[in-house]
Design an enzyme around this catalytic site. Sequence first.
Site, short mmCIF file in Angstrom:
data_model
loop_
_atom_site.label_atom_id
_atom_site.label_comp_id
_atom_site.label_asym_id
_atom_site.label_seq_id
_atom_site.Cartn_x
_atom_site.Cartn_y
_atom_site.Cartn_z
N CYS A 74 0.88 6.36 12.05
CA CYS A 74 0.61 5.43 13.14
C CYS A 74 0.61 6.13 14.48
O CYS A 74 0.06 5.63 15.44
CB CYS A 74 1.64 4.32 13.14
SG CYS A 74 1.76 3.55 11.55
N HIS A 108 0.80 -1.23 0.00
CA HIS A 108 0.00 0.00 0.00
C HIS A 108 0.83 1.28 0.00
O HIS A 108 0.28 2.37 -0.09
CB HIS A 108 -1.02 0.00 1.15
CG HIS A 108 -0.47 0.22 2.53
ND1 HIS A 108 -0.71 1.37 3.23
CD2 HIS A 108 0.28 -0.55 3.33
CE1 HIS A 108 -0.12 1.28 4.42
NE2 HIS A 108 0.47 0.12 4.52
N1 PMP Z 1 7.62 0.57 8.12
C1 PMP Z 1 7.49 1.79 7.59
C2 PMP Z 1 8.72 2.58 7.28
C3 PMP Z 1 6.23 2.31 7.31
O1 PMP Z 1 6.12 3.53 6.78
C4 PMP Z 1 5.09 1.54 7.62
C5 PMP Z 1 3.70 2.07 7.36
N2 PMP Z 1 3.44 3.28 8.05
C6 PMP Z 1 5.28 0.27 8.18
C7 PMP Z 1 6.56 -0.19 8.41
C8 PMP Z 1 4.11 -0.62 8.52
O2 PMP Z 1 3.52 -1.05 7.33
P1 PMP Z 1 2.04 -1.69 7.27
O3 PMP Z 1 1.12 -0.54 7.33
O4 PMP Z 1 2.02 -2.38 5.94
O5 PMP Z 1 1.90 -2.62 8.39
#
Ligand code: PMP
Length: 373
Positions: free
Chosen positions: A319, A191
């Site tokens: 997040c 994504h």
């Molecule tokens: N690592 C990084 C550098 C990210 O930017 C993200 C997404 N914010 C993630 C890990 C986690 O990915 P996912 O949303 O696919 O769990």
Amino acid sequence: MKRIYFDCNATTLMKPAVKDVVMKAMDYPYNASSTHKIGREARRIIEDARNIIAESLNAESNNIIFTSGATESNNTILSTFQNANYDIITTPTEHPSIIYYLKEPIITPVLDNGLIDLDALDKILSERDKPSLLSFILVNNETGVIQPVEEIVKIAKKYKTIIHLDAVQAIGKIEVDFKKLDVDFISIASHKIAGPQGIGAIITAGCKKEYCLDLDLYFKGGQQEKNRRAGTESAALIAGFGKAMELAVKDLSKFQDLSKLRDKIETKILEIAPEAVIFGKTAPRSSNTTCVAIPGIASMTQLIALDLENICVSSGSACSSGTSVISRVLSGMGAHEDVSGCAIRISLGWQSTIEEVDYFLQIWQKMYNHIKS
Ligand code: PMP
């Protein structure tokens, strides 16, 4: 009213060709473990996507394990080494799926511009008296800072340290050649590259190195993914991931041209507000990202003002946004709370245009003048 989406490091708009592939696969009850014709068709779709990803990143298709996304990929890799009592060395600028997963991380510092302090890293690795894993983010999600991976790998190899790269924000932004990187594991997610949500992967070098471990089964049950990750594979999401990867690699130079738009944003903001602080400006950065603070105007104030004008940006990583928590990444780079608490992240995507940037800057100037007056 037009909506402008400048939050592409949080998640991306799916490309139409990717959406077509996903929708087409959704027309069938695909389960690749079934031996009948529809099951075999599902298997073919999944293996085709795996091959596209392998070719695009110069990896072995046998060593690609599909997951639900990068959080699962990161957690799976870390759990294997954490459970085996390895020292795990990481940086203060990692994604929460790394930093909050680790019980006792050993933090190697970054410089003010976000780049890993190579001398400090060398010292920390040289002091280890048991096997260790170094996990670091290749392209930072908040600042776009690109780590000097070749130099870091050279240091880690001196001490036989296993290396994991969170390459989630690197794909489609810089060249990623898995074999050339010479690391043991990378995590990726669909994504972030204009593919569907809910699908990611781990790429491994096949654990040929001394001290390396086979990944623990994180999900147990069926024998999918060659016994490495149980659960019915989503043929539709995997097909979309494959298409998104193909296009991300094909469109790499177009994506890198976004730096012209990013630079225009930074130049204009600095012209209007010379006190603005741009994080990681002296380091190599991905073309689409700027993290800029206006001391005295809280991130949330800026975010809300822009949101009211239908402009989507974020403060810190998605997040941890939605809360008023100060960015751990910016603090890790030595920023004082008075500055980091006033930062927003603008992250452009494949659909971003100069017209959107001009409109954004017009609104941004209005917001700035209003707050300042
Ligand atoms: N690592 C990084 C550098 C990210 O930017 C993200 C997404 N914010 C993630 C890990 C986690 O990915 P996912 O949303 O696919 O769990």
